[in-house]
Enzyme design. Sequence first.
Site, mmCIF file in Angstrom:
data_model
loop_
_atom_site.group_PDB
_atom_site.id
_atom_site.type_symbol
_atom_site.label_atom_id
_atom_site.label_comp_id
_atom_site.label_asym_id
_atom_site.label_seq_id
_atom_site.Cartn_x
_atom_site.Cartn_y
_atom_site.Cartn_z
ATOM 1 N N ASP A 105 82.876 57.900 6.600
ATOM 2 C CA ASP A 105 82.719 57.196 7.883
ATOM 3 C C ASP A 105 82.345 58.223 8.950
ATOM 4 O O ASP A 105 82.812 59.367 8.905
ATOM 5 C CB ASP A 105 84.059 56.522 8.258
ATOM 6 C CG ASP A 105 83.865 55.317 9.158
ATOM 7 O OD1 ASP A 105 84.206 54.201 8.728
ATOM 8 O OD2 ASP A 105 83.377 55.497 10.289
ATOM 9 N N SER A 151 82.200 56.420 14.373
ATOM 10 C CA SER A 151 81.589 55.975 15.634
ATOM 11 C C SER A 151 82.238 54.667 16.088
ATOM 12 O O SER A 151 82.449 54.449 17.277
ATOM 13 C CB SER A 151 80.078 55.802 15.493
ATOM 14 O OG SER A 151 79.780 54.844 14.498
ATOM 15 N N ALA A 160 78.991 50.822 5.414
ATOM 16 C CA ALA A 160 78.641 51.443 6.697
ATOM 17 C C ALA A 160 77.309 50.914 7.194
ATOM 18 O O ALA A 160 76.308 50.994 6.484
ATOM 19 C CB ALA A 160 78.553 52.966 6.521
ATOM 20 N N ALA A 161 77.302 50.354 8.396
ATOM 21 C CA ALA A 161 76.059 49.831 8.965
ATOM 22 C C ALA A 161 76.294 49.475 10.424
ATOM 23 O O ALA A 161 77.428 49.274 10.856
ATOM 24 C CB ALA A 161 75.606 48.584 8.209
ATOM 25 N N SER A 165 74.596 40.266 3.996
ATOM 26 C CA SER A 165 75.021 39.322 5.044
ATOM 27 C C SER A 165 74.321 37.984 4.911
ATOM 28 O O SER A 165 73.158 37.917 4.479
ATOM 29 C CB SER A 165 74.676 39.934 6.399
ATOM 30 O OG SER A 165 74.850 38.978 7.419
ATOM 31 N N TYR A 167 68.773 42.866 12.428
ATOM 32 C CA TYR A 167 69.971 43.130 11.626
ATOM 33 C C TYR A 167 69.833 42.489 10.239
ATOM 34 O O TYR A 167 70.001 43.147 9.206
ATOM 35 C CB TYR A 167 71.230 42.609 12.341
ATOM 36 C CG TYR A 167 72.422 42.553 11.435
ATOM 37 C CD1 TYR A 167 73.021 43.721 10.984
ATOM 38 C CD2 TYR A 167 72.929 41.331 10.987
ATOM 39 C CE1 TYR A 167 74.097 43.675 10.113
ATOM 40 C CE2 TYR A 167 74.008 41.284 10.118
ATOM 41 C CZ TYR A 167 74.589 42.450 9.679
ATOM 42 O OH TYR A 167 75.633 42.393 8.812
ATOM 43 N N LYS A 218 69.380 44.162 6.286
ATOM 44 C CA LYS A 218 70.239 43.838 5.138
ATOM 45 C C LYS A 218 69.394 43.345 3.965
ATOM 46 O O LYS A 218 69.677 43.657 2.801
ATOM 47 C CB LYS A 218 71.284 42.798 5.531
ATOM 48 C CG LYS A 218 72.390 43.366 6.403
ATOM 49 C CD LYS A 218 73.224 44.375 5.619
ATOM 50 C CE LYS A 218 74.200 45.128 6.464
ATOM 51 N NZ LYS A 218 74.979 46.117 5.682
ATOM 52 N N GLY A 270 68.847 32.337 19.317
ATOM 53 C CA GLY A 270 68.888 32.981 18.004
ATOM 54 C C GLY A 270 69.952 32.418 17.073
ATOM 55 O O GLY A 270 70.026 32.809 15.909
ATOM 56 N N ASP A 271 70.820 31.517 17.557
ATOM 57 C CA ASP A 271 71.860 30.956 16.690
ATOM 58 C C ASP A 271 71.286 29.885 15.772
ATOM 59 O O ASP A 271 70.614 28.976 16.239
ATOM 60 C CB ASP A 271 72.946 30.273 17.536
ATOM 61 C CG ASP A 271 74.130 31.162 17.823
ATOM 62 O OD1 ASP A 271 74.313 32.163 17.101
ATOM 63 O OD2 ASP A 271 74.886 30.856 18.771
#
Length: 320
Positions: free
Chosen positions: A31, A34, A76-77, A119, A143, A147, A283-284
């Site tokens: 990790d 951050s 991690a992303a 995701s 995002y 993925k 965007g939803d």
Amino acid sequence: MKILVTGGAGYIGSHVIRQLIAAGHEPIALDDLSTGKIERLGDTPLVQMDLASADAANQVVEAIKKYSIEGVIHLAARKSVGESVDRPEYYYQQNINSVTNLLVAMRETKVMNMVFSSSAATYGSPDVDQVNEDYLARPINPYGETKLVGEWMMADAAKAWGLKVVSLRYFNVAGAGFDDLADTAVANLIPIAFNAIKNNQPIQVFGTDWPTSDGSCVRDYIHVLDLADAHIAALDYLNEDNREHSIFNVGTGKGSSVLAVIDTIHKVIGKDFAVDLVARRPGDPASLSADVSRINETLGWTAKQTLKDIVSSHYRATSN
Ligand code: UFG
């Protein structure tokens, strides 16, 4: 097995580490801290580094050798949808370089087992009530794109050099499996709602004119502990000598509307609070729930916890 968990100091990663230990594995966290927190790790060793940096592949090779790593769970992303729209190059730089560096290091050291954190954002805005893994992935933000590209890279590595890999498409992860591992980020509906109540602010409902039963958006909320257990099931599956890249939805199969989540919060805390019905958030997708047949049948995994469990566990963990 000795498992390197990237993003291990994060909210989800730290739950995965606890469940790995409970299942008899030996996790090692990687990790950059951050957003992760070292206090979540307890006695678990930490390799502190930025997986997207220029020298990362060499550093991962060293870590793999030092800890005799046998498998990797890559969480991690960067994961904020809104930020990814504003800073797409940063999301590609972080989320794609980290996968590249990890795969280079794994190939070099012949570590052949990988569970990849993907995701439901890969689906974009599907026009079905429950989406299955064969549905065309058409992400609607950077995002989700990173993925999906990550999944393609996994599939290519499986073909080229026999990487054994499972990609898990997480739906809406929430709740706390341990009181010290709550989601403190205030970036998703349930933490945002509790934070609003604490500060005597109204909870905002983004749109009540969606084509859903009560007009608010529907999502599939999955308890973080159930999600963590899906990783253990995925690791077991890799040990069965599977050589294809497999993709599994991780959800409950049950959609809940924003208003239903708010109603559950009301029941759990037993007091009134203000709710503001506001405009849709750009965007939803209206509705996003998982078809969980494949993970049920292939991994034998099913979510055990309800929306009420999710809400009450978050409440308990953040009140303590
Ligand atoms: N919402 C509100 N008010 C708020 C915050 C959220 O009404 O103050 C609504 C949103 O419009 C959405 C739902 O609550 O309908 C859930 O929103 P979140 O921001 O918590 O989560 P998203 O569904 O947008 O995205 C989450 C993760 C993504 C992941 C996706 C998969 O943040 O990383 O779930 O379904 F890809």
